[in-house]
Design an enzyme around this catalytic site. Sequence first.
Site, PDB file in Angstrom:
ATOM      1  N   PHE A  13       7.631   7.621 -20.205  1.00 34.65           N
ATOM      2  CA  PHE A  13       8.674   7.664 -21.318  1.00 34.65           C
ATOM      3  C   PHE A  13       9.011   6.013 -21.478  1.00 34.65           C
ATOM      4  O   PHE A  13       8.629   5.852 -22.782  1.00 34.65           O
ATOM      5  CB  PHE A  13       9.920   8.259 -20.662  1.00 34.65           C
ATOM      6  N   TYR A 146      14.176   6.759  -3.733  1.00 42.59           N
ATOM      7  CA  TYR A 146      14.316   5.763  -5.171  1.00 42.59           C
ATOM      8  C   TYR A 146      15.140   4.531  -4.854  1.00 42.59           C
ATOM      9  O   TYR A 146      14.466   3.461  -5.170  1.00 42.59           O
ATOM     10  CB  TYR A 146      14.504   6.687  -6.156  1.00 42.59           C
TER      11      TYR A 146
END
Length: 313
Positions: A13, A146
């Site tokens: 994205f 993450y």
Amino acid sequence: MKQRVVITGAAGFIGSHLAEALLDRGYSVIGIDNLLTGDTANISHLQNRDFLFIKHDVTNYIYIDGPVDFVLHWASPASPIDYLELPIPTLKVGALGTHKALGLAKAKGARFVLASTSEVYGDPLEHPQKETYWGNVNPVGPRGVYDEAKRFAEAMTMAYHRYHGVDTKIVRIFNTYGPRMRVNDGRAVPAFMSQALRNEDVTVFGDGTQTRSFTYIADLVDGIVQLMLSNENDPVNIGNPREMTIKEIAETIIRMTRSKSRIVYKPLPTDDPKQRKPDITRARTLLNWQPRVELEEGLVKTIEYFRTKVSPS
Ligand code: UDP
């Protein structure tokens, strides 16, 4: 001679918007992606431009012929549902991938920009979050893969800066939305849009009082390019300080899509941050950057994109 930029995660994205913006500014762009969460559909419109795509997993050695002026390390799963399903690839790309991308920058004498994240602040106890805040992260929770990968990536980036003298930048990206997010991405804006456009229940996690601050992709990309061209080496937050509850963004999307959807409440994921809002004093003063796109304006453009991807039921 055109300057050459290598972007890892270029089919994602943000990576794809960044590639396009740099082509528009006259750079030659090499995009690398292993297509784990990226999609060539995001970059197919760039094929007749000065853009070269290489399918490669950047946790392995990166070979690039010729000079490179900038390395932008964007590769990583970035949606909570992705990094829950891909915990080890997420850790590997943040750790080994950052090492390889930094190695490339060092070998080529290129500037390096790391895509970091507001997740380095975890479930923040300081509000709004300044770059000086060290964060409140659970290393062993499901989001830890993450958060800690990006925290390691920041440490590695600063080590290459301090020890090898690489000119490095760290951008801490807050929640961003816009065209090319995947319909099944799982993050709040694409989830609510695809549910609203199908007139399905809109799934708000928890009681919806947790807050986020949403940045439109074009604003984010401007901030990244300004940072890339700056002399700054310390982390810079790029995000829109307009903070709202998740219930509010769900209601706004339902209203703007003129949907018949109702909100339903689902359990809050483990370690879901209760609040998030960037302090952008550094971006304003050092980069002369601030967001320009109003939420409603950005949502209209994003809804237009999602209408082409989602058929109403
Ligand atoms: N969220 C939600 N419903 C969804 C997806 C997300 O209520 O279908 C919530 C999520 O629990 C979080 C917020 O929206 O509080 C933003 O989540 P997102 O996955 O977009 O990214 P995060 O900011 O948590 O990294």
